[in-house]
Scaffold this motif. Structure first.
Motif, PDB file in Angstrom:
ATOM      1  N   THR A  90     121.883  51.521  46.557  1.00 23.58           N
ATOM      2  CA  THR A  90     122.364  51.391  45.190  1.00 23.58           C
ATOM      3  C   THR A  90     123.664  50.603  45.234  1.00 23.58           C
ATOM      4  OG1 THR A  90     121.386  53.515  44.589  1.00 23.58           O
ATOM      5  CG2 THR A  90     123.012  52.607  43.079  1.00 23.58           C
ATOM      6  N   ASP A  93     126.804  47.685  40.812  1.00 23.63           N
ATOM      7  CA  ASP A  93     126.347  47.401  39.443  1.00 23.63           C
ATOM      8  C   ASP A  93     125.102  48.211  39.065  1.00 23.63           C
ATOM      9  OD1 ASP A  93     124.244  46.196  40.785  1.00 23.63           O
ATOM     10  OD2 ASP A  93     124.592  44.191  39.958  1.00 23.63           O
ATOM     11  N   HIS A  94     124.737  49.174  39.942  1.00 21.45           N
ATOM     12  CA  HIS A  94     123.608  50.079  39.763  1.00 21.45           C
ATOM     13  C   HIS A  94     122.251  49.431  40.046  1.00 21.45           C
ATOM     14  CE1 HIS A  94     126.327  53.140  38.363  1.00 21.45           C
ATOM     15  NE2 HIS A  94     126.818  52.271  37.498  1.00 21.45           N
ATOM     16  N   PHE A  96     119.206  48.738  42.222  1.00 22.77           N
ATOM     17  CA  PHE A  96     118.613  49.587  43.238  1.00 22.77           C
ATOM     18  C   PHE A  96     117.656  48.752  44.078  1.00 22.77           C
ATOM     19  CE2 PHE A  96     115.564  52.975  44.600  1.00 22.77           C
ATOM     20  CZ  PHE A  96     116.475  53.742  45.311  1.00 22.77           C
TER      21      PHE A  96
END
Length: 107
Positions: A90, A93-94, A96
């Protein structure tokens, strides 16, 4: 339950995910690793040091986790029996990422 020794301690591995390839060196202390893109001309200068935790899943398979200074989290499932590594990452900036690749001892 008998403790299962983490086989990476003191060794260096190549994690090859295709477009992304990394060198991962597990220090003899059993707590820190260093990683850098592979090949790095000067690994020691390019490497980032992380504190990790390893948990046995079964003999030869371990979950290894760490959090980087920028907030990136990394979870590896390292399969020493089949020489594969699965990574879930992760980014800050999130974003994934799920990666699967070869896991080769290089030292």
């Amino acid at each position: 339950m008998t403790a299962i020794a983490f086989p990476a301690i003191g060794h260096v591995f190549r994690a090859d995910y295709g477009e992304r390839v990394y060198r991962v060196a597990f220090d003899a202390d059993g707590k820190t690793l260093r990683w850098a893109p592979f090949p790095a001309e000067d690994f020691d200068a390019a490497a980032t040091t992380e504190t990790y935790r390893s948990l046995p899943i079964r003999p030869g398979v371990f979950m290894v986790t760490w959090k980087e200074a920028d907030g990136t989290t990394v979870t590896h499932v390292e399969d020493f029996e089949h020489d594969t590594v699965h990574a879930s990452i992760t980014l800050p900036d999130h974003t994934f990422l799920n990666l699967t690749g070869s896991w080769t001892r290089v030292d």
